[in-house]
Design a protein around this motif. Structure first.
Motif, short mmCIF file in Angstrom:
data_model
loop_
_atom_site.label_atom_id
_atom_site.label_comp_id
_atom_site.label_asym_id
_atom_site.label_seq_id
_atom_site.Cartn_x
_atom_site.Cartn_y
_atom_site.Cartn_z
N ILE A 178 46.88 -4.93 -71.14
CA ILE A 178 46.06 -5.62 -69.99
C ILE A 178 45.65 -4.65 -69.03
N ARG A 179 46.31 -3.83 -68.68
CA ARG A 179 46.08 -3.11 -67.41
C ARG A 179 45.02 -1.85 -68.06
N GLU A 180 45.15 -1.35 -69.12
CA GLU A 180 44.24 -0.66 -69.50
C GLU A 180 42.76 -0.87 -69.65
N ASN A 181 42.66 -2.34 -70.07
CA ASN A 181 41.30 -3.06 -70.42
C ASN A 181 40.73 -3.15 -68.90
N ILE A 182 41.54 -3.57 -68.03
CA ILE A 182 40.96 -4.11 -66.83
C ILE A 182 40.11 -2.66 -66.26
N ALA A 183 41.48 -1.47 -66.37
CA ALA A 183 40.79 -0.12 -65.72
C ALA A 183 39.62 0.62 -66.36
N PHE A 184 39.37 -0.04 -67.52
CA PHE A 184 37.95 0.52 -68.16
C PHE A 184 36.89 0.19 -67.32
N GLU A 237 48.18 -14.44 -62.41
CA GLU A 237 49.18 -15.72 -62.85
C GLU A 237 49.44 -15.55 -64.19
N PHE A 238 48.32 -15.71 -64.84
CA PHE A 238 48.89 -15.64 -66.37
C PHE A 238 49.34 -14.51 -66.92
N ILE A 239 48.89 -13.06 -66.31
CA ILE A 239 49.51 -11.93 -66.53
C ILE A 239 50.78 -11.52 -66.27
N THR A 240 51.33 -12.25 -65.03
CA THR A 240 52.64 -11.73 -64.50
C THR A 240 53.37 -12.88 -65.37
N GLY A 241 52.89 -13.71 -66.05
CA GLY A 241 53.74 -14.94 -66.97
C GLY A 241 54.10 -14.17 -68.12
N ASP A 256 51.62 -4.82 -68.88
CA ASP A 256 51.70 -3.67 -70.06
C ASP A 256 51.79 -4.42 -71.20
N THR A 257 51.35 -5.59 -71.07
CA THR A 257 51.36 -6.53 -72.72
C THR A 257 49.99 -6.09 -73.40
N PRO A 258 50.39 -5.89 -74.58
CA PRO A 258 49.35 -5.43 -75.49
C PRO A 258 48.36 -6.70 -75.91
#
Length: 602
Positions: free
Chosen positions: A441-447, A468-472, A478-480
């Motif tokens: 998720i981090r990499e996709n936002i950072a694009f 909120e849902f990411i930290t869940g 780092d979730t693929p």
């Protein structure tokens, strides 16, 4: 007689021209390493011939001279010869593998770089599996062609020459028996080459069809499962696999058709050599060493001779794949780099479409002399029925296509006159078909902003109501996301895409149904985030859910490639035209319409 040279030179992918091109463009760059490999092949060939020659000496020392000391010396020399052969074989094999890997990697890079310079229209006319086939099989075929050539010259030809020298020195007359095999073999092999070209082409396209069905089935697995299409897709791929299997069997028959002939002719030649050699030893007093030396050289020469005879078949089979690769690489880029053009310089980010006409296909206009202005710092909404041309407007603003006529200007600069890179760098886009790349998720936002800090990524996610849902998730940012974001729900993917646009912080915002996949609560949250994103930025938004653009500064109703109405929400409702009709249709269960007073700025 004049037609043949013309046909050869007219085809830029003819066998002779293609081989010469591969050598000059890709092989010559590694000439020093090829020369070293060639030298090692020469050592290997010499040691092969030397072992055959020494065998005759050993036979004579043992059975004629009965010299134990001579046998010991020759045995020691044999050890040295085979050590040299092993080292030389290892050396040239490793060197050629390294060259092949480098050429393969370079061709894959070339093809991918070429594809990155193609337009959206180029890809819309082809299936992605075609490029996968060209990237793998095509690039590999280039290395195979060059490897076949260097091995044919360095390994097989040198070995054959060295062994023929041994044969001739032992018995010139008996050597002629081996050469009698060549003419009939060449006649048969020449006829097989034409069949190979057609079969190799069918094999390549058939493999691409298999990849196409496999890719579509896996990427659309939800649809396959939902519509119980498992058997249908299995039947479809079975047709392609069966065709490739049938073609491969035909290829096996044709390519190996020379083997019975070569083996039969070789048998006659060996039998003749045995009879003549045996007669010389028995009746004419020749030493057995000469006979065994000749026979060993002849048997060792058989394999390289057979490979050389099949070289034309192997080359033509691999040249099909090389041609498929080069056809793409050689074709003019449909979206060539235009960094030589001036960069787009924005002051206000005022967007204007001036009499823009566009069509994907000839005589089928999608936009018809469309004109409007998206004022700087304000939100302009495009609404209307599907197929009216709304998404095409955004595609043109991103310069995915060139307009048929008219101009698109930003701050008075025609986008056709500025570099596409500078235009797209200053534009944030969220499409209706959200695409997430393999990674986290981090990499996709950072694009959206290469090199973005962790704080910027989290801030964008929070603004897009995604934090909120990411930290869940156990792995958090780092979730693929899985292929195409399959690990996330539709609404989650949409919010990641909005965060990717937010972090870009561009002066021009293009939103194509950016909240389409969200539930009501998330839609409201993301709508607030988008309103924050759009402040002081020129925004063009496409919406089918009209309540999401009620507060837009300008609403344009697009039908049939034309703007049939324009105004603000309340104004358009009062007119009772197409917009009011759409709005009532969407809110027919919400009770009577309540019109807000028209503001002074409307």
């Amino acid at each position: 007689m004049t037609e043949l040279p013309k046909k050869i030179t007219d085809d830029p992918y003819g066998a002779a021209i293609l081989i010469r091109r591969l050598i000059m463009e890709q092989g010559v760059a590694y000439w020093r390493r090829y020369l070293l490999a060639f030298g090692l092949m020469g050592i290997s060939a010499a040691t092969t011939a030397g072992s055959a020659y020494l065998l005759g000496k050993v036979i004579n020392q043992a059975y004629v001279d009965k010299n134990i000391r001579g046998i010991a010396i020759l045995s020691g020399i044999t050890i040295v010869i085979f050590m040299l052969k092993g080292a030389a074989t290892y050396g040239h094999t490793v060197i050629l593998s390294q060259i092949s890997n480098a050429i393969l990697a370079n061709n894959q890079r070339r093809l991918f770089a070429k594809l990155m310079n193609e337009s959206i229209a180029f890809f819309s006319e082809r299936h992605s599996s075609e490029f996968l086939a060209r990237l793998t099989a095509g690039a590999n075929s280039v290395t195979q062609v060059l490897s076949l050539l260097i091995n044919a010259v360095g390994r097989d030809l040198l070995s054959l020459i060295a062994l023929v020298i041994v044969m001739v020195t032992q018995d010139p007359l008996m050597s002629l028996l081996g050469f009698l095999v060549a003419p009939p073999a060449m006649i048969v092999l020449r006829k097989l080459v034409k069949r190979i070209k057609g079969l190799a082409h069918n094999q390549f396209t058939g493999t691409a069809d298999i990849m196409e069905t496999m890719q579509e089935s896996l990427q659309g697995i939800r649809t396959v499962k939902a519509f119980t299409l498992e058997q249908t897709m299995s039947d479809r791929i079975d047709v392609s696999i069966s065709a490739v299997e049938h073609n491969a069997n035909k290829m096996a028959h044709v390519t190996n058709r020379s083997s019975p002939l070569m083996e039969t002719l070789g048998g006659f030649a060996i039998a003749g050599g045995l009879m003549y050699g045996g007669y010389r030893v028995v009746a004419m007093g020749a030493t057995p060493g000469e006979f065994f030396s000749f026979l060993t050289a002849f048997l060792l020469a058989y394999e390289p001779a057979k490979r050389l005879a099949r070289l034309n078949i192997e080359l033509n089979s691999n040249l099909i794949g090389a041609r498929k690769l080069l056809e793409i690489v050689d074709s003019p880029a449909t979206e060539p780099a235009d960094d030589d053009k001036p960069a787009l310089k924005l002051t206000e980010a005022r967007i204007e479409l001036r009499d823009v006409t566009f069509s994907y296909r000839a005589n089928e206009p999608v936009l018809n002399r469309m004109s409007f202005v998206a004022e700087p710092g304000k939100v302009t909404a495009l609404v209307g029925p599907s197929g009216g041309g709304k998404s095409t407007v955004l595609a043109l603003l991103l310069h995915f296509y060139d307009v048929t006529s008219g101009d698109i200007l930003i701050d008075g600069q025609a986008i056709s006159k500025v570099s596409r890179k500078s235009l797209r760098q200053q534009t944030a886009y969220v499409g209706q078909d959200v695409y997430l790349f393999r990674g986290t998720i981090r990499e996709n936002i950072a694009f959206g902003k290469i090199g973005a800090s962790e704080a910027e990524i989290e801030a964008a996610a929070k603004a897009a109501c995604a934090h909120e849902f990411i930290t869940g998730f156990p792995l958090g940012y780092d979730t693929p996301v899985g292929e195409h974001g399959a690990q996330l729900s539709g609404g989650q993917r949409q919010r990641i895409a909005v965060a990717r646009a937010l972090i870009k912080n561009a002066p021009v915002i293009l939103l194509d149904e950016a909240t389409a996949a969200l539930d009501s609560e998330s839609e409201q949250q993301v709508q607030e985030a988008i309103e924050h994103l759009c402040q002081n930025r020129t925004t063009i938004v496409i919406a089918h859910r009209l309540h999401t653009i009620m507060h837009a500064d300008a609403i344009l109703v697009v039908e049939g490639g034309e703007i049939v109405e324009r105004g603000r929400h309340d104004d358009l409702l009062r007119r009772g035209g197409r917009y009011a009709s759409f709005f009532r249709l969407q809110h027919r269960d919400a009770g009577p319409l309540t019109l807000a007073p028209i503001s002074a700025t409307a």
